[in-house]
Enzyme design. Structure first.
Site, PDB file in Angstrom:
ATOM      1  CE  LYS A  83      -4.191  -1.688   2.218  1.00  0.00           C
ATOM      2  NZ  LYS A  83      -5.085  -1.601   3.387  1.00  0.00           N
ATOM      3  CB  CYS A 186     -11.468  -0.555   9.864  1.00  0.00           C
ATOM      4  SG  CYS A 186     -11.650   0.686  11.127  1.00  0.00           S
TER       5      CYS A 186
END
Ligand SMILES: [Zn+2]
Length: 262
Positions: A83, A186
């Site tokens: 990422k 999350c």
């Protein structure tokens, strides 16, 4: 600033609160963004576009198909790549002047402590409590401003802990638990896509205000958003004298003393 920079940042320079001096301050600043996901993507994109001179982004994850619904720094062709590398590519496309340092690793307290020495503001865009508590301890120790954000389901929250000031509360004052048994990542919860954009963008706003020393930051306040009713609330936060991280600097305010009070 050269001519291109004067044009690129002209809409900032036109603001009397920023001007050339403020923009130059941004160009000289260094921000750490922990997490290149739902919150880290918009935060880093706005910080880079705004001309923050140096951005260090850390994340140990790789881009997954399930991320693309909300993690706007990444794209379909980057599935499987780290990422941080993906985010660096996106940011370089928006503003090649920004020095982006991509750290593809999970931050432990020792690494963070070395890293923050050179940092002006820390943006917590991580998705787990262990990292959040570690970032908070390091920012408290190093007296660095911490801009904390979270988004889950349709709810979001932002707070600033300006730990340059000893009277400021810290993240642990707000959430005193250890977090070991409440790690609601999350990654496995539902998240309404644009909510991460709203919260990450508010984190960028607060970070720039700290760097520019303008306005009133959210220091000592917790801003809560209910995305379904679109209601914002702001709650005042107090420093907890019993806090295991930031408390007990003043021996007259020890945890034992305050607990002994009727
Ligand atoms: Zn505290």
């Amino acid at each position: 600033m050269n001519d291109d920079q004067l044009l690129r940042y002209s809409r900032h320079i036109l603001l009397p609160e920023i001007g050339i001096q403020g923009q130059e301050a941004l160009l000289k600043s260094h921000v750490l963004v922990v997490g290149a996901g739902g919150l880290g993507s918009p935060a880093a994109i706005y910080l880079a576009a705004s001309g923050v001179g140096k951005l260090t982004i850390c994340d140990d994850d790789t881009v997954d198909l399930t991320n693309l619904q909300r993690q706007i720094a990444h794209s379909t062709d980057r599935i499987g790549t780290p990422k941080t590398f993906s985010a660096k590519k996106t940011l370089a496309g928006i503003n090649p002047e920004v020095n982006v340092i991509a750290l593809h690793q999970r931050m432990d307290e020792t690494t963070l402590l070395q890293l923050v020495a050179d940092i002006d503001v820390v943006v917590d865009a991580s998705d787990n409590f262990l990292t959040r508590y570690a970032i908070n301890r390091v920012c408290t120790l190093s007296k660095k401003p911490l801009v904390s954000g979270a988004a889950i389901r349709f709810e979001g929250q932002v707070a600033v802990f300006d730990l340059r000031h000893t009277h400021s509360p810290c993240y642990q004052c707000l959430f005193p638990a250890d977090g070991e048994d409440q790690d609601m990542r999350c990654a496995v919860m539902g998240v309404f896509a644009p909510l991460t954009g709203v919260i990450g963008s508010v984190q960028a706003v607060e970070t720039l205000k700290i760097l520019l020393d303008i306005g009133q930051t959210l220091n000592g306040r917790l801003l809560l958003l209910d995305g379904l009713s679109m209601e914002w609330r702001s709650i005042k936060l107090d420093k907890d004298p019993c806090c295991r991280v930031c408390g007990a600097e003043d021996p007259r305010e020890t945890c034992e003393n305050s607990r002994a009070m009727p």
